[in-house]
Write a protein that holds these residues in place. Sequence first.
Motif, PDB file in Angstrom:
ATOM      1  N   ALA A 138      -9.698 -10.831  41.826  1.00  0.00           N
ATOM      2  CA  ALA A 138      -9.820 -11.272  43.213  1.00  0.00           C
ATOM      3  C   ALA A 138      -8.565 -10.938  44.009  1.00  0.00           C
ATOM      4  O   ALA A 138      -7.469 -10.853  43.455  1.00  0.00           O
ATOM      5  N   PRO A 139      -8.718 -10.773  45.321  1.00  0.00           N
ATOM      6  CA  PRO A 139      -7.550 -10.598  46.185  1.00  0.00           C
ATOM      7  C   PRO A 139      -6.874 -11.947  46.428  1.00  0.00           C
ATOM      8  O   PRO A 139      -7.322 -12.976  45.918  1.00  0.00           O
ATOM      9  N   ALA A 140      -5.835 -11.932  47.239  1.00  0.00           N
ATOM     10  CA  ALA A 140      -5.128 -13.179  47.575  1.00  0.00           C
ATOM     11  C   ALA A 140      -5.866 -13.871  48.720  1.00  0.00           C
ATOM     12  O   ALA A 140      -5.613 -13.591  49.892  1.00  0.00           O
ATOM     13  N   TYR A 141      -6.805 -14.741  48.362  1.00  0.00           N
ATOM     14  CA  TYR A 141      -7.538 -15.483  49.399  1.00  0.00           C
ATOM     15  C   TYR A 141      -6.612 -16.518  50.026  1.00  0.00           C
ATOM     16  O   TYR A 141      -5.920 -17.255  49.320  1.00  0.00           O
ATOM     17  N   ARG A 142      -6.640 -16.577  51.340  1.00  0.00           N
ATOM     18  CA  ARG A 142      -5.817 -17.555  52.055  1.00  0.00           C
ATOM     19  C   ARG A 142      -6.683 -18.339  53.032  1.00  0.00           C
ATOM     20  O   ARG A 142      -7.668 -17.803  53.548  1.00  0.00           O
ATOM     21  N   PRO A 143      -6.310 -19.586  53.298  1.00  0.00           N
ATOM     22  CA  PRO A 143      -7.055 -20.358  54.308  1.00  0.00           C
ATOM     23  C   PRO A 143      -6.949 -19.687  55.679  1.00  0.00           C
ATOM     24  O   PRO A 143      -6.082 -18.846  55.921  1.00  0.00           O
ATOM     25  N   ARG A 144      -7.844 -20.081  56.582  1.00  0.00           N
ATOM     26  CA  ARG A 144      -7.787 -19.579  57.948  1.00  0.00           C
ATOM     27  C   ARG A 144      -6.426 -19.900  58.570  1.00  0.00           C
ATOM     28  O   ARG A 144      -5.770 -20.864  58.187  1.00  0.00           O
ATOM     29  N   ARG A 145      -6.040 -19.109  59.554  1.00  0.00           N
ATOM     30  CA  ARG A 145      -4.734 -19.286  60.190  1.00  0.00           C
ATOM     31  C   ARG A 145      -4.573 -20.698  60.740  1.00  0.00           C
ATOM     32  O   ARG A 145      -3.511 -21.325  60.616  1.00  0.00           O
ATOM     33  N   ALA A 146      -5.642 -21.226  61.351  1.00  0.00           N
ATOM     34  CA  ALA A 146      -5.566 -22.578  61.904  1.00  0.00           C
ATOM     35  C   ALA A 146      -5.274 -23.596  60.810  1.00  0.00           C
ATOM     36  O   ALA A 146      -4.480 -24.534  61.011  1.00  0.00           O
ATOM     37  N   ALA A 147      -5.912 -23.430  59.625  1.00  0.00           N
ATOM     38  CA  ALA A 147      -5.680 -24.360  58.513  1.00  0.00           C
ATOM     39  C   ALA A 147      -4.248 -24.246  58.006  1.00  0.00           C
ATOM     40  O   ALA A 147      -3.601 -25.260  57.677  1.00  0.00           O
ATOM     41  N   VAL A 148      -3.735 -23.014  57.935  1.00  0.00           N
ATOM     42  CA  VAL A 148      -2.353 -22.808  57.486  1.00  0.00           C
ATOM     43  C   VAL A 148      -1.377 -23.519  58.423  1.00  0.00           C
ATOM     44  O   VAL A 148      -0.430 -24.189  57.977  1.00  0.00           O
ATOM     45  N   GLU A 149      -1.601 -23.380  59.720  1.00  0.00           N
ATOM     46  CA  GLU A 149      -0.696 -24.003  60.686  1.00  0.00           C
ATOM     47  C   GLU A 149      -0.825 -25.527  60.678  1.00  0.00           C
ATOM     48  O   GLU A 149       0.182 -26.246  60.801  1.00  0.00           O
ATOM     49  N   LEU A 150      -2.050 -26.036  60.523  1.00  0.00           N
ATOM     50  CA  LEU A 150      -2.223 -27.487  60.401  1.00  0.00           C
ATOM     51  C   LEU A 150      -1.529 -28.003  59.143  1.00  0.00           C
ATOM     52  O   LEU A 150      -0.927 -29.079  59.149  1.00  0.00           O
TER      53      LEU A 150
END
Length: 304
Positions: A138-150
């Motif tokens: 799998a690739p490096a899945y990341r949360p949505r930008r809004a979730a990261v900032e929250l």
Amino acid sequence: MASSTARTESRDRSAEQDVARRLLDSAAKLSYDPVVEVDWDTPLDKDFHGASPEWSTLYSTAYWQELTDAQRKELTRQEAASVASTGIWFEMILQQMVLRDIYAKDPTSPRFQWALTEIADECRHSIMFARGAAKLGAPAYRPRRAAVELGRVFKTVAFGEAAYAAILVAEEVLDVMQRDWMRDERVVPFVRTINNIHVVEESRHMKFARDETRKRLRHAGPLRRHLNALVIAIASYVIVTSMVNRDVYAHAGLDTRRAVDEARTNEHHRSLMRSSCSGLMEFLASARLLTGPALFFYKRAHLI
């Protein structure tokens, strides 16, 4: 009256230290080194799922019925990797909140030492999840930008019961699904080992989070309780809705738009999430953290 209150507080502190000592003893007797315990060398066997198929976001949908066995297995491997990546994201938030909480406190205290032990566990878990996701292809899945900032805001400002109850939510949701995966012989063996390690060690973390949540709420007034109940619920919503990244469908070779639409209305998956969180919701109710505004977010996340 004052002496009675002082005696009560002294008993409470003593009980809290006893909990920490037991957790430290448990960690000394039953902890794992993922580098040694997990089979990292055997090539990935694609005849296995990455998670119990019943936990797939598409299980029981019309789209699931159309998928080949190989596509279903690839999808569960990508979903398991996404859950692991979300786990890393939240464990990094957790570590910072716990470090901030114990900053400048008594290092000779068992609770201080347990907190550092928990952080060490989470560091190992994050590395384990990262290596596991990579082995699943799998690739490096990341949360949505809004979730990261929250998350960035939450880890900076959350304290007390808001921090520890949010930690508990993330750990409890992962715990239930991973208990299923670690016992499922359809799941690739190295993932089952990862899940077993996480379940065993996180059981101590959940005990500590519950204990800390109760402790911090002991003298909380109505306004503080209602405010933090809402903060915890919003954090829970963001965590749960970030677990499976929409990119898993493209990486599994599926039609992303259709997959997202069917996953969004999958009543089987919603029911599974609700049943898995029943114990957690009972705890939050007992702590009087299921206020009206908080319930709105738990229902939106299909946790209740």
